[in-house]
Scaffold this motif. Structure first.
Motif, PDB file in Angstrom:
ATOM      1  N   GLY A  81       0.801  -1.216   0.000  1.00 47.70           N
ATOM      2  CA  GLY A  81       0.000   0.000   0.000  1.00 47.70           C
ATOM      3  C   GLY A  81       0.831   1.262   0.000  1.00 47.70           C
ATOM      4  N   LEU A  82       2.045   1.200  -0.567  1.00 47.56           N
ATOM      5  CA  LEU A  82       2.963   2.336  -0.528  1.00 47.56           C
ATOM      6  C   LEU A  82       3.191   2.996  -1.882  1.00 47.56           C
ATOM      7  CD1 LEU A  82       5.677   0.685   1.765  1.00 47.56           C
ATOM      8  CD2 LEU A  82       3.982   2.400   2.439  1.00 47.56           C
ATOM      9  N   HIS A  83       2.629   2.442  -2.940  1.00 43.42           N
ATOM     10  CA  HIS A  83       2.881   3.013  -4.272  1.00 43.42           C
ATOM     11  C   HIS A  83       2.319   4.427  -4.305  1.00 43.42           C
ATOM     12  CE1 HIS A  83       3.278   3.469  -8.544  1.00 43.42           C
ATOM     13  NE2 HIS A  83       3.894   2.297  -8.620  1.00 43.42           N
ATOM     14  N   PRO A  84       3.104   5.382  -4.797  1.00 42.77           N
ATOM     15  CA  PRO A  84       2.639   6.770  -4.783  1.00 42.77           C
ATOM     16  C   PRO A  84       1.489   7.052  -5.754  1.00 42.77           C
ATOM     17  CG  PRO A  84       4.775   6.617  -5.863  1.00 42.77           C
ATOM     18  CD  PRO A  84       4.478   5.264  -5.300  1.00 42.77           C
ATOM     19  N   LEU A  85       1.307   6.209  -6.759  1.00 41.84           N
ATOM     20  CA  LEU A  85       0.208   6.408  -7.703  1.00 41.84           C
ATOM     21  C   LEU A  85      -0.926   5.437  -7.398  1.00 41.84           C
ATOM     22  CD1 LEU A  85       2.139   6.719 -11.095  1.00 41.84           C
ATOM     23  CD2 LEU A  85       1.241   8.567  -9.666  1.00 41.84           C
ATOM     24  N   SER A  86      -2.144   5.896  -7.576  1.00 49.44           N
ATOM     25  CA  SER A  86      -3.307   5.036  -7.380  1.00 49.44           C
ATOM     26  C   SER A  86      -3.376   4.002  -8.503  1.00 49.44           C
ATOM     27  CB  SER A  86      -4.587   5.880  -7.386  1.00 49.44           C
ATOM     28  OG  SER A  86      -4.805   6.399  -8.694  1.00 49.44           O
ATOM     29  N   THR A  87      -4.177   2.972  -8.288  1.00 49.64           N
ATOM     30  CA  THR A  87      -4.394   1.967  -9.332  1.00 49.64           C
ATOM     31  C   THR A  87      -4.921   2.651 -10.585  1.00 49.64           C
ATOM     32  OG1 THR A  87      -4.885   0.285  -7.673  1.00 49.64           O
ATOM     33  CG2 THR A  87      -5.621  -0.166  -9.923  1.00 49.64           C
ATOM     34  N   ASP A  88      -5.882   3.535 -10.434  1.00 54.89           N
ATOM     35  CA  ASP A  88      -6.473   4.240 -11.565  1.00 54.89           C
ATOM     36  C   ASP A  88      -5.406   5.007 -12.346  1.00 54.89           C
ATOM     37  OD1 ASP A  88      -8.987   5.212 -12.982  1.00 54.89           O
ATOM     38  OD2 ASP A  88      -8.066   7.112 -12.381  1.00 54.89           O
ATOM     39  N   ALA A  89      -4.538   5.728 -11.651  1.00 56.24           N
ATOM     40  CA  ALA A  89      -3.502   6.518 -12.331  1.00 56.24           C
ATOM     41  C   ALA A  89      -2.517   5.612 -13.068  1.00 56.24           C
ATOM     42  CB  ALA A  89      -2.755   7.390 -11.313  1.00 56.24           C
ATOM     43  N   PRO A 113     -11.613  -2.766  -7.461  1.00 54.79           N
ATOM     44  CA  PRO A 113     -10.407  -3.044  -6.674  1.00 54.79           C
ATOM     45  C   PRO A 113      -9.549  -4.169  -7.246  1.00 54.79           C
ATOM     46  CG  PRO A 113     -12.375  -3.038  -5.282  1.00 54.79           C
ATOM     47  CD  PRO A 113     -12.837  -2.910  -6.696  1.00 54.79           C
ATOM     48  N   THR A 114     -10.177  -5.149  -7.907  1.00 56.44           N
ATOM     49  CA  THR A 114      -9.407  -6.288  -8.408  1.00 56.44           C
ATOM     50  C   THR A 114      -9.703  -6.623  -9.866  1.00 56.44           C
ATOM     51  OG1 THR A 114     -11.070  -7.873  -7.655  1.00 56.44           O
ATOM     52  CG2 THR A 114      -9.280  -7.349  -6.117  1.00 56.44           C
ATOM     53  N   ARG A 115     -10.549  -5.836 -10.530  1.00 54.42           N
ATOM     54  CA  ARG A 115     -10.934  -6.166 -11.911  1.00 54.42           C
ATOM     55  C   ARG A 115     -10.989  -4.903 -12.760  1.00 54.42           C
ATOM     56  NH1 ARG A 115     -13.450 -10.640 -12.723  1.00 54.42           N
ATOM     57  NH2 ARG A 115     -13.706 -11.184 -14.884  1.00 54.42           N
ATOM     58  N   LEU A 116     -10.437  -5.019 -13.967  1.00 55.65           N
ATOM     59  CA  LEU A 116     -10.470  -3.931 -14.935  1.00 55.65           C
ATOM     60  C   LEU A 116     -11.170  -4.436 -16.187  1.00 55.65           C
ATOM     61  CD1 LEU A 116      -9.536  -1.221 -16.254  1.00 55.65           C
ATOM     62  CD2 LEU A 116      -7.415  -2.402 -16.842  1.00 55.65           C
ATOM     63  N   THR A 117     -12.135  -3.660 -16.660  1.00 53.03           N
ATOM     64  CA  THR A 117     -12.770  -3.954 -17.940  1.00 53.03           C
ATOM     65  C   THR A 117     -12.510  -2.762 -18.836  1.00 53.03           C
ATOM     66  OG1 THR A 117     -14.502  -5.217 -16.824  1.00 53.03           O
ATOM     67  CG2 THR A 117     -14.922  -4.573 -19.103  1.00 53.03           C
ATOM     68  N   LEU A 118     -11.946  -3.041 -20.012  1.00 60.12           N
ATOM     69  CA  LEU A 118     -11.689  -1.953 -20.945  1.00 60.12           C
ATOM     70  C   LEU A 118     -12.156  -2.326 -22.333  1.00 60.12           C
ATOM     71  CD1 LEU A 118      -8.667  -2.767 -22.469  1.00 60.12           C
ATOM     72  CD2 LEU A 118      -7.993  -2.164 -20.189  1.00 60.12           C
ATOM     73  N   ARG A 119     -12.282  -1.299 -23.164  1.00 61.70           N
ATOM     74  CA  ARG A 119     -12.754  -1.474 -24.534  1.00 61.70           C
ATOM     75  C   ARG A 119     -11.623  -1.069 -25.469  1.00 61.70           C
ATOM     76  NH1 ARG A 119     -17.659  -1.816 -25.891  1.00 61.70           N
ATOM     77  NH2 ARG A 119     -18.462  -0.562 -24.194  1.00 61.70           N
ATOM     78  N   ALA A 120     -11.401  -1.927 -26.453  1.00 60.61           N
ATOM     79  CA  ALA A 120     -10.448  -1.623 -27.518  1.00 60.61           C
ATOM     80  C   ALA A 120     -11.236  -1.058 -28.685  1.00 60.61           C
ATOM     81  CB  ALA A 120      -9.712  -2.887 -27.925  1.00 60.61           C
ATOM     82  N   ALA A 144       1.833  -3.019 -14.353  1.00 62.69           N
ATOM     83  CA  ALA A 144       1.520  -1.705 -13.792  1.00 62.69           C
ATOM     84  C   ALA A 144       0.620  -1.785 -12.574  1.00 62.69           C
ATOM     85  CB  ALA A 144       0.864  -0.820 -14.850  1.00 62.69           C
ATOM     86  N   ALA A 145      -0.279  -2.768 -12.559  1.00 62.55           N
ATOM     87  CA  ALA A 145      -1.261  -2.882 -11.473  1.00 62.55           C
ATOM     88  C   ALA A 145      -1.405  -4.350 -11.066  1.00 62.55           C
ATOM     89  CB  ALA A 145      -2.598  -2.292 -11.908  1.00 62.55           C
ATOM     90  N   PRO A 146      -0.397  -4.894 -10.386  1.00 61.64           N
ATOM     91  CA  PRO A 146      -0.449  -6.313 -10.030  1.00 61.64           C
ATOM     92  C   PRO A 146      -1.581  -6.672  -9.075  1.00 61.64           C
ATOM     93  CG  PRO A 146       1.452  -5.256  -9.011  1.00 61.64           C
ATOM     94  CD  PRO A 146       0.827  -4.259  -9.936  1.00 61.64           C
ATOM     95  N   GLU A 147      -2.209  -5.680  -8.487  1.00 58.44           N
ATOM     96  CA  GLU A 147      -3.328  -5.962  -7.595  1.00 58.44           C
ATOM     97  C   GLU A 147      -4.593  -6.368  -8.352  1.00 58.44           C
ATOM     98  OE1 GLU A 147      -3.253  -1.373  -7.851  1.00 58.44           O
ATOM     99  OE2 GLU A 147      -1.936  -3.045  -8.265  1.00 58.44           O
ATOM    100  N   LEU A 148      -4.608  -6.138  -9.661  1.00 58.19           N
ATOM    101  CA  LEU A 148      -5.758  -6.539 -10.465  1.00 58.19           C
ATOM    102  C   LEU A 148      -5.708  -8.046 -10.703  1.00 58.19           C
ATOM    103  CD1 LEU A 148      -5.871  -3.689 -13.142  1.00 58.19           C
ATOM    104  CD2 LEU A 148      -7.345  -3.971 -11.127  1.00 58.19           C
ATOM    105  N   ALA A 149      -6.771  -8.718 -10.327  1.00 58.39           N
ATOM    106  CA  ALA A 149      -6.845 -10.175 -10.522  1.00 58.39           C
ATOM    107  C   ALA A 149      -7.338 -10.513 -11.919  1.00 58.39           C
ATOM    108  CB  ALA A 149      -7.765 -10.803  -9.477  1.00 58.39           C
ATOM    109  N   ALA A 150      -8.047  -9.586 -12.574  1.00 61.95           N
ATOM    110  CA  ALA A 150      -8.596  -9.865 -13.890  1.00 61.95           C
ATOM    111  C   ALA A 150      -8.596  -8.608 -14.743  1.00 61.95           C
ATOM    112  CB  ALA A 150     -10.020 -10.399 -13.767  1.00 61.95           C
ATOM    113  N   VAL A 151      -8.259  -8.789 -16.012  1.00 63.36           N
ATOM    114  CA  VAL A 151      -8.337  -7.723 -17.009  1.00 63.36           C
ATOM    115  C   VAL A 151      -9.185  -8.263 -18.151  1.00 63.36           C
ATOM    116  CG1 VAL A 151      -7.064  -6.296 -18.654  1.00 63.36           C
ATOM    117  CG2 VAL A 151      -6.072  -6.777 -16.399  1.00 63.36           C
ATOM    118  N   ASP A 152     -10.355  -7.662 -18.348  1.00 58.91           N
ATOM    119  CA  ASP A 152     -11.254  -8.065 -19.416  1.00 58.91           C
ATOM    120  C   ASP A 152     -11.191  -7.014 -20.518  1.00 58.91           C
ATOM    121  OD1 ASP A 152     -12.234 -10.285 -17.909  1.00 58.91           O
ATOM    122  OD2 ASP A 152     -13.503  -8.883 -16.782  1.00 58.91           O
ATOM    123  N   ILE A 153     -11.089  -7.478 -21.753  1.00 55.37           N
ATOM    124  CA  ILE A 153     -11.006  -6.562 -22.888  1.00 55.37           C
ATOM    125  C   ILE A 153     -12.171  -6.866 -23.821  1.00 55.37           C
ATOM    126  CG2 ILE A 153      -9.577  -5.693 -24.768  1.00 55.37           C
ATOM    127  CD1 ILE A 153      -7.149  -6.934 -23.266  1.00 55.37           C
TER     128      ILE A 153
END
Length: 174
Positions: A81-89, A113-120, A144-153
């Protein structure tokens, strides 16, 4: 180096799983407590190192350059919990770099908190295949964000159907 660390992490997970099976539940609780205390001590040490660096004159720009250059350090700072940038940033900065590299717009649909969904949007990957580009995106975001358990595209092109191809045996010349 990262591949070696991932292999060591997987080995640690296997060893912990074996230990969990070998020892009685009370002993396992003590092992978990010891690991938790050790992790907190390392986190406190990292926090102290960052405080000393800041006190010595390292600014946010210098610390960011150091963290950006070292995936292991970045992931340890996230873990504690020490990274100076937020997950979003971190996600948005990585997606901007990827959009330039891949020649395709990437938009966040949802970031939890653990999942990112993005659109290409657009032609993903340009000269590279969409599947290779997808792998590049996933690897960059996991780093960049190892705390994310899933990345959906969403918006990826549907891969071609690998239908059965009929092959005929070659006839040898008489």
């Amino acid at each position: 180096m990262i591949a070696d660390l991932q292999a060591e992490s997987a080995q640690l997970e296997r060893i912990l799983g074996e230990l969990r099976e070998l020892v009685n539940p009370a002993a396992w609780l003590r092992i978990e407590q010891a690991l938790s205390i050790t992790t907190r001590l390392y986190g406190a040490g990292l926090a102290n190192a960052l405080e000393h660096a800041t006190a010595a004159g390292a600014g946010v720009a210098q610390l960011s350059m150091l963290i950006d250059a070292d995936e292991l350090l970045a992931s340890l700072l996230v873990l504690h919990g020490l990274h100076p940038l937020s997950t979003d940033a971190r996600v948005r900065r990585t997606m901007a770099a990827l959009a330039t590299e891949l020649g395709c717009a990437l938009d966040v649909i949802e970031l939890g908190p653990t999942r990112l969904t993005l659109r290409a949007n657009g032609e993903l990957g340009g000269a590279m295949s969409a599947r290779v580009a997808e792998g590049v995106i996933r690897h960059a975001l996991e780093a960049a964000a190892p705390e994310l358990a899933a990345v959906d595209i969403v918006g990826l092109p549907v891969p071609p159907d690998p239908s059965l191809v009929q092959l005929r045996a070659r006839r040898e010349a008489p």
